[in-house]
Design a protein around this motif. Structure first.
Motif, PDB file in Angstrom:
ATOM      1  N   UNK A   1       0.820  -1.223   0.000  1.00  8.10           N
ATOM      2  CA  UNK A   1       0.000   0.000   0.000  1.00  8.10           C
ATOM      3  C   UNK A   1       0.847   1.264   0.000  1.00  8.10           C
ATOM      4  N   UNK A   2       2.152   1.134   0.216  1.00 13.41           N
ATOM      5  CA  UNK A   2       3.032   2.311   0.185  1.00 13.41           C
ATOM      6  C   UNK A   2       3.881   2.248  -1.080  1.00 13.41           C
ATOM      7  N   UNK A   3       4.267   3.401  -1.659  1.00 13.84           N
ATOM      8  CA  UNK A   3       5.017   3.410  -2.928  1.00 13.84           C
ATOM      9  C   UNK A   3       6.290   2.577  -2.878  1.00 13.84           C
ATOM     10  N   UNK A   4       7.013   2.646  -1.760  1.00 13.75           N
ATOM     11  CA  UNK A   4       8.269   1.875  -1.643  1.00 13.75           C
ATOM     12  C   UNK A   4       7.985   0.374  -1.694  1.00 13.75           C
ATOM     13  N   UNK A   5       6.863  -0.029  -1.106  1.00 14.02           N
ATOM     14  CA  UNK A   5       6.504  -1.443  -1.114  1.00 14.02           C
ATOM     15  C   UNK A   5       6.131  -1.931  -2.497  1.00 14.02           C
ATOM     16  N   UNK A   6       5.348  -1.128  -3.219  1.00 10.20           N
ATOM     17  CA  UNK A   6       4.982  -1.488  -4.596  1.00 10.20           C
ATOM     18  C   UNK A   6       6.233  -1.678  -5.454  1.00 10.20           C
ATOM     19  N   UNK A   7       7.157  -0.743  -5.337  1.00 11.06           N
ATOM     20  CA  UNK A   7       8.363  -0.804  -6.148  1.00 11.06           C
ATOM     21  C   UNK A   7       9.216  -2.013  -5.779  1.00 11.06           C
ATOM     22  N   UNK A   8       9.313  -2.316  -4.484  1.00 12.39           N
ATOM     23  CA  UNK A   8      10.102  -3.465  -4.040  1.00 12.39           C
ATOM     24  C   UNK A   8       9.487  -4.772  -4.547  1.00 12.39           C
ATOM     25  N   UNK A   9       8.164  -4.868  -4.549  1.00 14.03           N
ATOM     26  CA  UNK A   9       7.497  -6.064  -5.069  1.00 14.03           C
ATOM     27  C   UNK A   9       7.709  -6.198  -6.575  1.00 14.03           C
ATOM     28  N   UNK A  10       7.655  -5.071  -7.292  1.00 14.99           N
ATOM     29  CA  UNK A  10       7.878  -5.098  -8.741  1.00 14.99           C
ATOM     30  C   UNK A  10       9.308  -5.522  -9.064  1.00 14.99           C
ATOM     31  N   UNK A  11      10.249  -5.033  -8.281  1.00 16.38           N
ATOM     32  CA  UNK A  11      11.662  -5.296  -8.561  1.00 16.38           C
ATOM     33  C   UNK A  11      12.093  -6.716  -8.182  1.00 16.38           C
ATOM     34  N   UNK A  12      11.321  -7.381  -7.322  1.00 16.43           N
ATOM     35  CA  UNK A  12      11.687  -8.729  -6.885  1.00 16.43           C
ATOM     36  C   UNK A  12      11.205  -9.742  -7.933  1.00 16.43           C
ATOM     37  N   UNK A  13      12.112 -10.490  -8.570  1.00  9.36           N
ATOM     38  CA  UNK A  13      11.727 -11.398  -9.673  1.00  9.36           C
ATOM     39  C   UNK A  13      10.721 -12.473  -9.263  1.00  9.36           C
ATOM     40  N   UNK A  14      10.731 -12.860  -8.002  1.00 12.03           N
ATOM     41  CA  UNK A  14       9.870 -13.981  -7.585  1.00 12.03           C
ATOM     42  C   UNK A  14       8.486 -13.554  -7.115  1.00 12.03           C
ATOM     43  N   UNK A  15       8.253 -12.248  -6.984  1.00 11.30           N
ATOM     44  CA  UNK A  15       6.997 -11.805  -6.372  1.00 11.30           C
ATOM     45  C   UNK A  15       5.770 -12.211  -7.192  1.00 11.30           C
ATOM     46  N   UNK A  16       5.764 -11.902  -8.487  1.00  7.08           N
ATOM     47  CA  UNK A  16       4.581 -12.208  -9.311  1.00  7.08           C
ATOM     48  C   UNK A  16       4.369 -13.714  -9.453  1.00  7.08           C
ATOM     49  N   UNK A  17       5.381 -14.511  -9.837  1.00  6.86           N
ATOM     50  CA  UNK A  17       5.158 -15.967  -9.938  1.00  6.86           C
ATOM     51  C   UNK A  17       4.700 -16.586  -8.613  1.00  6.86           C
ATOM     52  N   UNK A  18       5.233 -16.105  -7.498  1.00  7.00           N
ATOM     53  CA  UNK A  18       4.854 -16.658  -6.192  1.00  7.00           C
ATOM     54  C   UNK A  18       3.407 -16.345  -5.867  1.00  7.00           C
ATOM     55  N   UNK A  19       2.983 -15.113  -6.123  1.00 11.33           N
ATOM     56  CA  UNK A  19       1.593 -14.731  -5.839  1.00 11.33           C
ATOM     57  C   UNK A  19       0.620 -15.501  -6.731  1.00 11.33           C
ATOM     58  N   UNK A  20       0.976 -15.664  -7.987  1.00  5.29           N
ATOM     59  CA  UNK A  20       0.114 -16.423  -8.911  1.00  5.29           C
ATOM     60  C   UNK A  20      -0.021 -17.870  -8.427  1.00  5.29           C
ATOM     61  N   UNK A  21       1.059 -18.430  -7.998  1.00  2.00           N
ATOM     62  CA  UNK A  21       1.069 -19.828  -7.551  1.00  2.00           C
ATOM     63  C   UNK A  21       0.167 -20.043  -6.334  1.00  2.00           C
ATOM     64  N   UNK A  22       0.066 -19.034  -5.467  1.00  2.00           N
ATOM     65  CA  UNK A  22      -0.690 -19.185  -4.220  1.00  2.00           C
ATOM     66  C   UNK A  22      -2.201 -19.026  -4.397  1.00  2.00           C
ATOM     67  N   UNK A  23      -2.629 -18.491  -5.548  1.00  4.89           N
ATOM     68  CA  UNK A  23      -4.062 -18.298  -5.783  1.00  4.89           C
ATOM     69  C   UNK A  23      -4.779 -19.646  -5.829  1.00  4.89           C
ATOM     70  N   UNK A  24      -5.825 -19.780  -5.030  1.00  4.43           N
ATOM     71  CA  UNK A  24      -6.648 -20.999  -4.968  1.00  4.43           C
ATOM     72  C   UNK A  24      -5.832 -22.241  -4.590  1.00  4.43           C
ATOM     73  N   UNK A  25      -4.780 -22.045  -3.830  1.00  2.00           N
ATOM     74  CA  UNK A  25      -3.954 -23.208  -3.484  1.00  2.00           C
ATOM     75  C   UNK A  25      -3.935 -23.486  -1.986  1.00  2.00           C
ATOM     76  N   UNK A  26      -3.874 -22.442  -1.149  1.00  2.00           N
ATOM     77  CA  UNK A  26      -3.714 -22.652   0.288  1.00  2.00           C
ATOM     78  C   UNK A  26      -5.010 -22.392   1.040  1.00  2.00           C
ATOM     79  N   UNK A  27      -5.506 -21.180   0.954  1.00  2.00           N
ATOM     80  CA  UNK A  27      -6.753 -20.809   1.634  1.00  2.00           C
ATOM     81  C   UNK A  27      -7.344 -19.599   0.932  1.00  2.00           C
ATOM     82  N   UNK A  28      -8.593 -19.279   1.271  1.00  2.00           N
ATOM     83  CA  UNK A  28      -9.242 -18.116   0.660  1.00  2.00           C
ATOM     84  C   UNK A  28      -8.547 -16.829   1.067  1.00  2.00           C
ATOM     85  N   UNK A  29      -8.045 -16.796   2.325  1.00  2.00           N
ATOM     86  CA  UNK A  29      -7.316 -15.603   2.783  1.00  2.00           C
ATOM     87  C   UNK A  29      -6.053 -15.398   1.971  1.00  2.00           C
TER      88      UNK A  29
END
Length: 447
Positions: free
Chosen positions: A343-371
């Motif tokens: 929710x903060x600009x620095x956090x958004x940028x850090x998530x974008x810059x981390x190569x594993x962030x998007x693949x990891x988030x995609x992988x967790x969708x509908x896999x562990x829990x609704x939360x």
């Protein structure tokens, strides 16, 4: 059908294994757990003690089987014996009869006589056993209370190794006796213990003090006193260099302080505190530190002004690396933190810059829990909105489109489905219809 043979006058203790024990045999066989055969009374006034109260307060993990009702598996307070020689708690066997059963629950024999006979011998035996355990517990509690008072007096005058030994013994007492904890609070122990934390506190003394404080009910004044910068600094130093157990105690103490209404965010706006906390959270050798560490990190994240500082200590890549080894509870906490930081600009940028962030988030969708799905979608929404072309392409290549369709078609909440639909629309802007359908892996389904 075998006939019931009435037992001798004193041989009326029914056993689940169909043996009939008299009082002397019970003592000889050790069912009393080492209590001497000195009659029924629990030491003078034992009969005046309430059996139900003793059972509840003692809450013993192990009780001789002769005292246990075969139906409820709880100690019997009003034992009665059937014609088969088996003994049950009165209320349990009457309930058994009320359900239309006219058999002995243990042996399943049909009852030729539905009379229930109070087993007075077993009742007295049970009362004696629990009475002596109860009296012994009360005596130990009184001894612990007196010893805690003595140690508190000693602590006021000793230094060096003697102070450390005194604190260790005090910590053991408060860990096992509620009376010792109460005595410590009532006699001003909180003020004394708080005074031992400061800029010149050694690790040995500080770790013992903190381990005691987290076991006590801290007053508002004590919490305010502990929130002084010098004392917080001492806690952070111990968090930084202590054992895992000590670090967990430090984390719990900070959590306790954060519950105070006068708590100020500046207290946790410490680079050193956050670095030490992340060191505990990411320690894969000691997973018992993950849950308390993440709980505190979640609590800190509720203070918006601290989020940028959390990002600056490298929390985002560290948490992303840790996610695969976490259990569900810890994973949900870690994703909550990542979502808060996005929710903060620095956090958004850090998530974008981390190569594993998007693949990891995609992988967790509908896999562990609704939360976990909810947090993952929220994080992906923030990152993809930051840089739609680059991040959306990367997310779709990681299989996001198919996962989003799965969310929309699932039994998730309407809010979650709406977020998935919005994210799907955002991702589709960079593709032709045919190309996007192929990315969604829907070709075979359509055909």
């Amino acid at each position: 059908m075998p006939m019931f043979q009435p037992c001798l006058k004193d041989s009326i203790i029914g056993r689940g294994d169909s043996r009939i024990l008299d009082f002397d045999t019970a003592v000889k066989d050790g069912v009393l757990g080492g209590i001497a055969a000195g009659g029924f009374g629990g030491g003078g006034g034992g009969e005046k003690l309430d059996l139900n109260k003793m059972i509840e307060e003692l809450n013993l993990p192990e009780v001789p089987s002769v005292f246990i009702c075969p139906i409820s598996l709880e100690p019997m307070q009003d034992p009665v014996t059937l014609c088969t020689g088996q003994t049950y708690e009165r209320s349990n066997i009457l309930k058994w009869f009320s359900l239309g059963h006219y058999t002995c629950p243990t042996t399943m024999q049909e009852l030729w006589d539905d009379t229930i006979t109070p087993n007075n011998t077993l009742h007295h035996l049970t009362h004696t056993w629990f009475s002596q355990k109860y009296v012994h517990m009360k005596k130990r509690s009184e001894d612990a209370q007196g010893r805690a008072s003595e140690l508190l007096t000693t602590l006021k005058r000793v230094k060096g190794q003697s102070r450390i030994h005194t604190l260790k013994e005090l910590q053991q007492l408060v860990a096992t006796h509620s009376t010792a904890r109460k005595s410590l609070v009532d006699e001003g122990g909180l003020v004394l213990l708080s005074s031992l934390l400061g800029p010149f506190t050694s690790y040995a003394v500080g770790s013992e003090v903190i381990s005691i404080l987290v076991k006590l009910a801290l007053s508002s004044d004590c919490k305010t006193n502990l929130m002084q910068p010098a004392k917080i600094s001492s806690v952070v130093d111990i968090l930084n260099e202590g054992s895992v157990e000590t670090k967990v105690n430090c984390v719990r103490l900070i959590e306790i302080l954060m519950e105070e209404k006068d708590f100020r965010a500046e207290i946790i706006s410490s680079h050193s505190l956050l670095v030490s906390l992340m060191r505990l959270v990411r320690d894969k050798r000691h997973p018992n530190g993950h849950l308390p560490g993440l709980n505190l990190l979640k609590l800190i994240c509720t203070h918006i002004q601290v989020r940028s500082l959390i990002v600056s200590v490298g929390a985002i890549p560290q948490l992303l690396e840790l996610l695969p080894v976490l259990n569900q509870e810890c994973m949900e906490l870690a994703l909550f933190v990542l979502d808060a930081l996005s929710s903060v600009p620095e956090g958004k940028q850090a998530l974008k810059d981390c190569p594993s962030s998007i693949p990891t988030m995609v992988k967790l969708i509908m896999k562990v829990s609704e939360s976990c799905t909810e947090y993952s979608l929220s994080i992906l929404w923030c990152v993809c909105n930051l840089c739609p072309e680059e991040c959306s392409l990367k997310a779709v290549d990681a299989g996001l489109a198919a996962k989003l369709l799965l969310v929309i078609q699932s039994g998730c909440t309407p809010v979650l489905k709406q977020r998935a639909a919005e994210l799907l629309k955002l991702c589709s802007l960079n593709y032709s219809d045919t190309m996007f359908i192929s990315k969604c892996k829907l070709t075979r389904t359509i055909q």
